[in-house]
Design a protein around this motif. Structure first.
Motif, mmCIF file in Angstrom:
data_model
loop_
_atom_site.group_PDB
_atom_site.id
_atom_site.type_symbol
_atom_site.label_atom_id
_atom_site.label_comp_id
_atom_site.label_asym_id
_atom_site.label_seq_id
_atom_site.Cartn_x
_atom_site.Cartn_y
_atom_site.Cartn_z
ATOM 1 N N LYS A 260 0.491 -11.639 -23.560
ATOM 2 C CA LYS A 260 -0.321 -12.838 -23.764
ATOM 3 C C LYS A 260 0.574 -14.035 -23.995
ATOM 4 O O LYS A 260 1.418 -13.944 -24.896
ATOM 5 N N PRO A 261 0.489 -15.161 -23.313
ATOM 6 C CA PRO A 261 -0.368 -15.357 -22.151
ATOM 7 C C PRO A 261 0.154 -14.596 -20.933
ATOM 8 O O PRO A 261 1.341 -14.352 -20.802
ATOM 9 N N LEU A 262 -0.783 -14.266 -20.046
ATOM 10 C CA LEU A 262 -0.454 -13.537 -18.824
ATOM 11 C C LEU A 262 0.274 -14.439 -17.842
ATOM 12 O O LEU A 262 0.174 -15.662 -17.915
ATOM 13 N N GLY A 263 0.977 -13.827 -16.900
ATOM 14 C CA GLY A 263 1.522 -14.575 -15.772
ATOM 15 C C GLY A 263 2.698 -15.462 -16.125
ATOM 16 O O GLY A 263 3.452 -15.180 -17.058
ATOM 17 N N GLY A 264 2.858 -16.549 -15.386
ATOM 18 C CA GLY A 264 3.982 -17.447 -15.608
ATOM 19 C C GLY A 264 3.994 -18.544 -14.557
ATOM 20 O O GLY A 264 3.060 -18.663 -13.750
ATOM 21 N N VAL A 265 5.055 -19.326 -14.578
ATOM 22 C CA VAL A 265 5.168 -20.481 -13.673
ATOM 23 C C VAL A 265 6.496 -20.411 -12.929
ATOM 24 O O VAL A 265 7.540 -20.152 -13.539
ATOM 25 N N ILE A 266 6.440 -20.652 -11.619
ATOM 26 C CA ILE A 266 7.662 -20.776 -10.811
ATOM 27 C C ILE A 266 7.690 -22.179 -10.224
ATOM 28 O O ILE A 266 6.671 -22.642 -9.680
ATOM 29 N N VAL A 267 8.820 -22.846 -10.330
ATOM 30 C CA VAL A 267 9.040 -24.074 -9.556
ATOM 31 C C VAL A 267 10.257 -23.827 -8.667
ATOM 32 O O VAL A 267 11.319 -23.434 -9.156
ATOM 33 N N ILE A 268 10.062 -24.028 -7.376
ATOM 34 C CA ILE A 268 11.144 -23.882 -6.401
ATOM 35 C C ILE A 268 11.681 -25.275 -6.082
ATOM 36 O O ILE A 268 10.893 -26.203 -5.857
ATOM 37 N N THR A 269 13.000 -25.408 -6.051
ATOM 38 C CA THR A 269 13.565 -26.693 -5.631
ATOM 39 C C THR A 269 13.740 -26.687 -4.120
ATOM 40 O O THR A 269 14.648 -26.043 -3.587
ATOM 41 N N ALA A 270 12.816 -27.376 -3.430
ATOM 42 C CA ALA A 270 12.984 -27.594 -1.986
ATOM 43 C C ALA A 270 13.685 -28.946 -1.843
ATOM 44 O O ALA A 270 14.685 -29.210 -2.526
ATOM 45 N N ASP B 290 0.703 -28.341 -16.540
ATOM 46 C CA ASP B 290 -0.649 -28.530 -16.005
ATOM 47 C C ASP B 290 -1.152 -27.232 -15.360
ATOM 48 O O ASP B 290 -0.737 -26.864 -14.249
ATOM 49 N N GLU B 291 -2.057 -26.573 -16.045
ATOM 50 C CA GLU B 291 -2.496 -25.239 -15.605
ATOM 51 C C GLU B 291 -3.373 -25.267 -14.364
ATOM 52 O O GLU B 291 -3.731 -24.219 -13.831
ATOM 53 N N THR B 292 -3.711 -26.473 -13.883
ATOM 54 C CA THR B 292 -4.517 -26.544 -12.663
ATOM 55 C C THR B 292 -3.635 -26.588 -11.409
ATOM 56 O O THR B 292 -4.140 -26.475 -10.294
ATOM 57 N N LEU B 293 -2.317 -26.754 -11.588
ATOM 58 C CA LEU B 293 -1.453 -26.979 -10.416
ATOM 59 C C LEU B 293 -0.827 -25.686 -9.892
ATOM 60 O O LEU B 293 -0.087 -25.005 -10.605
ATOM 61 N N TYR B 294 -1.130 -25.357 -8.645
ATOM 62 C CA TYR B 294 -0.398 -24.311 -7.931
ATOM 63 C C TYR B 294 -0.488 -24.591 -6.444
ATOM 64 O O TYR B 294 -1.418 -25.269 -5.983
ATOM 65 N N GLY B 295 0.510 -24.125 -5.695
ATOM 66 C CA GLY B 295 0.534 -24.347 -4.242
ATOM 67 C C GLY B 295 0.829 -25.781 -3.851
ATOM 68 O O GLY B 295 0.572 -26.181 -2.717
ATOM 69 N N LYS B 296 1.399 -26.554 -4.778
ATOM 70 C CA LYS B 296 1.651 -27.972 -4.511
ATOM 71 C C LYS B 296 3.121 -28.217 -4.182
ATOM 72 O O LYS B 296 4.019 -27.698 -4.863
ATOM 73 N N MET C 243 -0.220 -15.249 -5.539
ATOM 74 C CA MET C 243 0.329 -15.016 -6.876
ATOM 75 C C MET C 243 -0.569 -15.576 -7.973
ATOM 76 O O MET C 243 -0.547 -15.093 -9.105
ATOM 77 N N ILE C 244 -1.411 -16.531 -7.627
ATOM 78 C CA ILE C 244 -2.327 -17.084 -8.642
ATOM 79 C C ILE C 244 -3.273 -15.983 -9.134
ATOM 80 O O ILE C 244 -3.761 -16.034 -10.270
ATOM 81 N N LYS C 245 -3.484 -14.968 -8.290
ATOM 82 C CA LYS C 245 -4.364 -13.857 -8.708
ATOM 83 C C LYS C 245 -3.759 -13.073 -9.871
ATOM 84 O O LYS C 245 -4.461 -12.373 -10.581
ATOM 85 N N ASP C 246 -2.430 -13.171 -10.030
ATOM 86 C CA ASP C 246 -1.760 -12.558 -11.189
ATOM 87 C C ASP C 246 -1.432 -13.633 -12.236
ATOM 88 O O ASP C 246 -0.504 -13.446 -13.044
ATOM 89 N N SER C 247 -2.155 -14.755 -12.188
ATOM 90 C CA SER C 247 -1.932 -15.867 -13.124
ATOM 91 C C SER C 247 -0.514 -16.436 -13.028
ATOM 92 O O SER C 247 0.049 -16.890 -14.021
ATOM 93 N N ILE C 248 0.062 -16.351 -11.817
ATOM 94 C CA ILE C 248 1.392 -16.939 -11.607
ATOM 95 C C ILE C 248 1.206 -18.199 -10.760
ATOM 96 O O ILE C 248 0.673 -18.131 -9.647
ATOM 97 N N ARG C 249 1.606 -19.334 -11.320
ATOM 98 C CA ARG C 249 1.475 -20.611 -10.585
ATOM 99 C C ARG C 249 2.817 -20.942 -9.945
ATOM 100 O O ARG C 249 3.838 -21.019 -10.636
ATOM 101 N N VAL C 250 2.793 -21.121 -8.612
ATOM 102 C CA VAL C 250 4.019 -21.456 -7.883
ATOM 103 C C VAL C 250 3.856 -22.829 -7.244
ATOM 104 O O VAL C 250 2.831 -23.106 -6.591
ATOM 105 N N ASN C 251 4.849 -23.680 -7.444
ATOM 106 C CA ASN C 251 4.868 -25.019 -6.844
ATOM 107 C C ASN C 251 6.296 -25.315 -6.423
ATOM 108 O O ASN C 251 7.222 -24.587 -6.793
ATOM 109 N N CYS C 252 6.484 -26.395 -5.651
ATOM 110 C CA CYS C 252 7.868 -26.779 -5.340
ATOM 111 C C CYS C 252 8.051 -28.282 -5.440
ATOM 112 O O CYS C 252 7.088 -29.051 -5.331
ATOM 113 N N ILE C 253 9.300 -28.656 -5.681
ATOM 114 C CA ILE C 253 9.642 -30.084 -5.698
ATOM 115 C C ILE C 253 10.454 -30.412 -4.448
ATOM 116 O O ILE C 253 11.263 -29.601 -3.983
#
Ligand SMILES: NC(=O)c1ccc[n+]([C@@H]2O[C@H](COP(=O)([O-])OP(=O)(O)OC[C@H]3O[C@@H](n4cnc5c(N)ncnc54)[C@H](O)[C@@H]3O)[C@@H](O)[C@H]2O)c1
Length: 261
Positions: A134-144, A225-231, A176-186
């Protein structure tokens, strides 16, 4: 509540270092992974973090650092898949020939680090995030990079590597959002870091550089921001813009791509 835990590749300098400093000031516990042992150890000491000498192209080293982080903290909240290089070889130079008179193999270190290294990092992040209680999942930010959105004729292998990472992020995020993992890139424009030499940076317009603080701000936004993924966030000077995937050209393409969901 226990401190949150982040793992940062390429955390010994540039954007990785500034993101590490920012998270550390908010009480996060950090694992800094980098090839540069001297800087990495200095950074880790200054941030009361752990340093792991890791070449992201070496899967065992990378996996050992994830496992050690998990053993130390028992959780992992954020992974910044950031290590990357620009490479300095021209794709267009006349190649050396081998003994059979064929062009020698091109130097593909850029794709090994900027693509394979990031994919392995996300692969491992997914595994450990799934073990969080708890909390489940996590956050990934990829540097593009802006070179992952626009063509880069001067450095096509770098451009290819960063386009690959935008596509990879867009592909894994909805799953990955289905496992509460938010992935985004910069996708930053030019930021004065150790990526290029002083002379290298001089070939870019001085008035268009992006302050590193703006990059840190967008990474923090993705973390919080827990609403952001795939951005994909294009970052230029003091602004950021969402770069969404292009719309389908017609209903047949929409139907075809739906089958790839
Ligand atoms: N600086 C820019 O203008 C800019 C713009 C867009 C994207 N980027 C991307 O930002 C990321 C960070 O670069 P930066 O600008 O902060 O440069 P930087 O050179 O200051 O930092 C990169 C860090 O990654 C480390 N690193 C390189 N190869 C590695 C490997 N194989 N294994 C482990 N660590 C490795 C380096 O030692 C260094 O500490 C890179 O992916 C780069 O492509 C940079």
């Amino acid at each position: 509540m226990a401190s949150k835990v982040a793992l940062i590749t390429g955390g010994a300098s540039g954007m990785g270092l500034e993101v590490a400093r920012s998270l550390s000031s908010e009480g996060w516990r950090l694992s800094i992974l980098d090839m540069n042992q001297e800087s990495g150890e200095k950074v880790a000491k200054s941030l009361d973090a752990k340093f792991y000498k890791v070449n992201v192209t070496n899967y065992d080293e990378l996996a050992d650092a994830f496992e050690a982080t998990w053993q130390e903290h028992g959780r992992l909240d954020f992974v910044f898949a950031n290590a990357g290089i620009a490479g300095d070889e021209s794709f267009y130079s006349h190649p050396e020939l081998d003994s059979k008179g064929r062009p020698k193999k091109p130097n593909l270190l850029v794709t090994a680090i900027n693509i394979d290294g990031v994919i392995s990092t996300c692969w491992l992040a997914q595994h450990y995030f799934r073990m969080n209680k708890k909390p489940l999942g996590g956050v990934i930010v990829i540097t593009a990079s802006c070179g992952g959105i626009y063509p880069v004729p001067i450095s096509p292998i770098y451009g290819a590597s960063k386009h690959a990472m935008v596509g990879f992020m867009r592909s894994i995020a909805p799953r990955m959002i289905k496992d509460s993992i938010r992935v985004n890139c910069i996708c930053p424009g030019t930021v004065r870091t150790g990526l290029l030499s002083k002379e290298g940076w001089e070939t870019y317009p001085n008035e268009a550089f992006t302050p590193i603080e703006k990059v840190v701000e967008v990474v923090n936004l993705f973390v919080e921001d827990e609403t952001l993924y795939g951005k994909a966030a294009e970052i230029i000077k003091n602004k950021h813009y969402w770069q969404d995937a292009p719309p389908y050209s017609d209903e047949w393409m929409a139907l075809t791509m739906k089958a790839c969901d």
